[in-house]
Design an enzyme around this catalytic site. Structure first.
Site, PDB file in Angstrom:
ATOM      1  N   LYS A 109      55.096  22.880 -20.248  1.00 41.43           N
ATOM      2  CA  LYS A 109      54.761  24.042 -19.373  1.00 41.43           C
ATOM      3  C   LYS A 109      53.731  24.869 -19.975  1.00 41.43           C
ATOM      4  CE  LYS A 109      56.798  25.668 -15.484  1.00 41.43           C
ATOM      5  NZ  LYS A 109      57.122  24.960 -14.207  1.00 41.43           N
TER       6      LYS A 109
ATOM      7  N   GLY B  84      60.406  29.518   3.665  1.00 41.43           N
ATOM      8  CA  GLY B  84      59.014  29.311   3.171  1.00 41.43           C
ATOM      9  C   GLY B  84      58.385  28.005   3.469  1.00 41.43           C
TER      10      GLY B  84
ATOM     11  N   VAL C 124      58.860  25.374   1.812  1.00 44.92           N
ATOM     12  CA  VAL C 124      59.699  24.177   1.641  1.00 44.92           C
ATOM     13  C   VAL C 124      60.814  24.341   2.693  1.00 44.92           C
ATOM     14  CG1 VAL C 124      61.373  22.732   0.194  1.00 44.92           C
ATOM     15  CG2 VAL C 124      59.414  23.852  -0.864  1.00 44.92           C
TER      16      VAL C 124
HETATM   17  P1  NAD Z   1      58.016  30.020  -0.866  1.00 47.46           P
HETATM   18  O1  NAD Z   1      57.938  31.359  -1.506  1.00 47.46           O
HETATM   19  O2  NAD Z   1      57.107  29.694   0.058  1.00 47.46           O
HETATM   20  O3  NAD Z   1      59.245  30.325   0.102  1.00 47.46           O
HETATM   21  C1  NAD Z   1      60.220  31.095  -0.434  1.00 47.46           C
HETATM   22  C2  NAD Z   1      60.876  31.940   0.694  1.00 47.46           C
HETATM   23  O4  NAD Z   1      62.186  32.597   0.434  1.00 47.46           O
HETATM   24  C3  NAD Z   1      59.970  32.795   1.584  1.00 47.46           C
HETATM   25  O5  NAD Z   1      60.052  32.939   2.927  1.00 47.46           O
HETATM   26  C4  NAD Z   1      60.747  34.288   1.018  1.00 47.46           C
HETATM   27  O6  NAD Z   1      60.347  35.366   1.880  1.00 47.46           O
HETATM   28  C5  NAD Z   1      62.156  33.880   0.928  1.00 47.46           C
HETATM   29  N1  NAD Z   1      63.253  34.503   0.313  1.00 47.46           N
HETATM   30  C6  NAD Z   1      62.832  35.281  -0.941  1.00 47.46           C
HETATM   31  N2  NAD Z   1      63.822  35.905  -1.319  1.00 47.46           N
HETATM   32  C7  NAD Z   1      64.749  35.650  -0.608  1.00 47.46           C
HETATM   33  C8  NAD Z   1      66.225  36.119  -0.366  1.00 47.46           C
HETATM   34  N3  NAD Z   1      66.510  36.790  -1.258  1.00 47.46           N
HETATM   35  N4  NAD Z   1      66.919  35.499   0.464  1.00 47.46           N
HETATM   36  C9  NAD Z   1      66.394  34.952   1.515  1.00 47.46           C
HETATM   37  N5  NAD Z   1      65.126  34.263   1.375  1.00 47.46           N
HETATM   38  C10 NAD Z   1      64.469  34.774   0.310  1.00 47.46           C
HETATM   39  O7  NAD Z   1      58.696  29.051  -1.852  1.00 47.46           O
HETATM   40  P2  NAD Z   1      58.632  27.451  -1.672  1.00 47.46           P
HETATM   41  O8  NAD Z   1      57.495  26.823  -2.417  1.00 47.46           O
HETATM   42  O9  NAD Z   1      59.218  27.290  -0.514  1.00 47.46           O
HETATM   43  O10 NAD Z   1      59.827  27.478  -2.897  1.00 47.46           O
HETATM   44  C11 NAD Z   1      61.227  27.514  -2.580  1.00 47.46           C
HETATM   45  C12 NAD Z   1      62.000  27.181  -3.678  1.00 47.46           C
HETATM   46  O11 NAD Z   1      61.923  25.863  -4.069  1.00 47.46           O
HETATM   47  C13 NAD Z   1      61.567  27.951  -5.004  1.00 47.46           C
HETATM   48  O12 NAD Z   1      62.801  28.364  -5.597  1.00 47.46           O
HETATM   49  C14 NAD Z   1      60.788  27.074  -5.680  1.00 47.46           C
HETATM   50  O13 NAD Z   1      60.724  27.356  -7.067  1.00 47.46           O
HETATM   51  C15 NAD Z   1      61.465  25.858  -5.502  1.00 47.46           C
HETATM   52  N6  NAD Z   1      60.415  24.416  -5.819  1.00 47.46           N
HETATM   53  C16 NAD Z   1      59.650  24.602  -4.553  1.00 47.46           C
HETATM   54  C17 NAD Z   1      58.646  23.405  -4.976  1.00 47.46           C
HETATM   55  C18 NAD Z   1      57.223  23.085  -3.863  1.00 47.46           C
HETATM   56  O14 NAD Z   1      56.796  22.313  -3.813  1.00 47.46           O
HETATM   57  N7  NAD Z   1      57.058  24.276  -3.291  1.00 47.46           N
HETATM   58  C19 NAD Z   1      58.857  22.402  -5.780  1.00 47.46           C
HETATM   59  C20 NAD Z   1      60.004  22.451  -6.608  1.00 47.46           C
HETATM   60  C21 NAD Z   1      60.900  23.565  -6.346  1.00 47.46           C
END
Ligand code: NAD
Length: 366
Positions: free
Chosen positions: A80, A187, A189
Site C-alpha cells: 500500500k 454508491g 458498489v
Molecule cells: P462510494 O463512495 O461510491 O459509495 C459509498 C456510498 O455510501 C455513497 O453513496 C455514500 O453517499 C454512502 N454513505 C456514506 N456514508 C454513509 C452512511 N453513514 N450511511 C449510509 N450511506 C453512506 O464507494 P464504493 O466504491 O461503492 O465503496 C463502498 C465500500 O466498499 C467502501 O467501504 C469501499 O472501501 C469498499 N470497497 C469498494 C471497492 C470498489 O471496487 N469500489 C472494492 C473493495 C471495497
C-alpha cells in the site's frame, strides 16, 4: 517514530519514505509480503495529522492486502502507499508525477492502484513515470462489457456471489426470490449489488446519506427507503454494509435481526472481537476482505490477460473460498474472520515454503 518495533509492523519486507520538496510530496510505500508475487495495493492520499498516523495506516492496509490477495488466489503480495496531504488542496499533476518516480524506484516490487483520495486520472499521471500502476487501462470487464479500469462492477458482482454463498450456507436458500436484504450505502458498489439482487428477485431496503442515491434505488428496483437508525436493525434476512467501516460495533450488533451479514464495505468490524460477538449471536459474518475482492481480481487480470470468462470464473471463486471458511468456522466453532486469516496464512506461507525449496534445490544443482 518507531518502524521495526511499531505495533503494526508485522515483519514487513520493505518500507520506504519519499520526500520531494519541489512538489511537496511526502509519501510512504509499505510492502508487507511478496511470497505470492509483487505487492499490489491502493495509493491513498489523506491529510494525516502526524507522520505516525500515516505510517500506521500504510502498515495496517498493506498487511491487509497480503491476506486479501492470498484469499483471492492471486499471484500477488500485499502493499500500500500513502501520500500525506489533503487531496482537495495539495493534489497537483507534478506531485502525481513525482509519486510515479518514487514507485518506479522500487522496480516493480510495488504496484499502485486507486484508493481514497486518488483517481484513475491520478494513476494515469503517475504512469508517465512508471509502468507499475494498475486499474487504468480499458479492457473487457468480467461481464464482457468494456471497462475503464473501475473495479466497482467486479466488486459488486463478487459481493453478490459471496452473499449467495452465505445465504445458502446459513439459511439453506438458493433461490433469492423474496429474500429480504437491507443495503447501507448505494454508491458505486451498493447500487450495482442492488441491481444484481433485484434481478434475482430479492426485496430491498436501502439507506444512503445522499437522497438522490436512495431515490435511484427506489425508482429502479422498487427498494424501500429507510432511516440511518433503522437500516442495520430491520427484520430482514441479510444486511449488506456497502458504505463505511466500523458499522458492526457494540451499539449496532445487539440490534441486528438479520442472520447474515454480507457487504462490500472495508473494515466493517469496529474491533476484531466483534467477529466473535456476531457468531455468539447466531449471525453469519462474511469477512469483508474476502467478499469484496472482485475489484482486485479484475485489476490483476487487466495486467495479465484480458479474458472476460477467466475474470468472471475467478470472481465466482469467492463463493468457494467463503464456503470453505464457513464450513471450518462451523466445525471449529470459531469466528469466520479468524478462520479467513488462518486460511490466508496457509495460502501465502505454503507458497513461501515451495519457493524456498525450489531455491534450495537450484543451489544444490549448481
Ligand atoms: P462510494 O463512495 O461510491 O459509495 C459509498 C456510498 O455510501 C455513497 O453513496 C455514500 O453517499 C454512502 N454513505 C456514506 N456514508 C454513509 C452512511 N453513514 N450511511 C449510509 N450511506 C453512506 O464507494 P464504493 O466504491 O461503492 O465503496 C463502498 C465500500 O466498499 C467502501 O467501504 C469501499 O472501501 C469498499 N470497497 C469498494 C471497492 C470498489 O471496487 N469500489 C472494492 C473493495 C471495497
Amino acid at each position: 517514530m518507531n518502524v521495526f518495533s511499531h505495533p503494526e509492523f508485522d515483519n514487513h519486507e520493505h518500507v520506504s519514505f519519499f520526500c520531494d520538496p519541489k512538489t511537496g510530496l511526502k509519501a510512504i510505500i509499505a510492502v508487507h509480503n511478496t511470497s505470492r508475487g509483487p505487492a499490489l495495493g491502493g495509493c491513498r492520499m489523506f491529510p494525516y495529522a502526524t507522520d505516525e498516523e500515516a505510517l500506521r495506516d500504510v502498515l495496517r492496509l498493506s498487511r491487509g492486502m497480503t491476506y486479501k490477495s492470498a484469499l483471492a488466489n492471486l499471484d500477488l503480495g500485499g502493499g500500500k502507499s500513502v501520500i500525506i496531504g489533503d487531496p482537495r488542496k495539495f493534489k497537483t499533476e507534478e506531485l502525481m508525477e513525482a509519486m510515479g518516480r518514487f514507485i518506479e524506484q522500487l522496480n516493480g516490487l510495488y504496484i499502485a492502484a486507486e484508493d481514497s483520495g486518488t483517481s484513475v486520472a491520478d494513476l494515469q499521471i503517475m504512469g508517465r513515470n512508471t509502468k507499475h500502476v494498475a486499474g487504468i487501462a480499458s479492457h473487457p470487464g468480467f461481464d464482457g462489457k468494456p471497462s475503464n479500469g473501475d473495479p466497482s462492477p467486479a466488486t459488486a458482482y463478487g459481493t453478490f456471489v459471496g452473499l449467495k454463498a452465505a445465504v445458502k450456507h446459513k439459511l439453506g436458500i438458493t433461490d433469492l426470490t423474496g429474500l429480504k436484504v437491507a443495503i447501507q450505502g448505494i454508491g458505486n458498489v451498493g447500487y450495482r449489488l442492488a441491481r444484481h439482487l433485484h434481478e434475482a428477485g430479492a426485496q430491498l431496503w436501502v439507506y444512503d446519506i445522499h437522497q438522490d442515491q436512495m431515490d435511484r434505488a427506489v425508482e429502479e428496483f422498487g427498494a424501500i427507503p429507510v432511516s440511518a437508525d433503522d437500516i442495520l436493525s430491520l427484520p430482514v434476512d441479510v444486511i449488506a454494509p456497502c458504505a463505511l467501516g466500523a458499522v458492526l460495533n457494540d451499539q449496532s450488533i445487539p440490534k441486528i435481526q438479520a442472520k447474515v451479514i454480507a457487504g462490500a464495505a472495508n473494515n466493517q468490524l469496529e474491533h476484531p472481537y466483534h467477529d466473535e460477538v456476531l457468531m455468539n449471536q447466531g449471525i453469519l459474518y462474511t469477512p469483508d476482505f474476502v467478499i469484496n475482492a472482485g475489484g482486485i481480481i479484475d485489476v490483476f487480470h487487466e495486467r495479465t490477460d484480458h479474458d472476460a470468462d477467466k475474470v468472471r470464473a475467478h470472481v465466482e471463486s469467492i463463493g468457494e473460498t467463503l464456503e470453505e471458511i464457513f464450513t471450518r468456522s462451523d466445525r471449529d466453532q470459531r469466528p469466520t474472520g479468524v478462520i479467513a486469516n488462518e486460511l490466508a496464512e496457509e495460502r501465502f506461507e505454503h507458497i513461501s515454503a515451495q519457493k524456498e525449496q525450489a531455491t534450495h534445490q537450484f543451489a544444490k544443482a549448481g
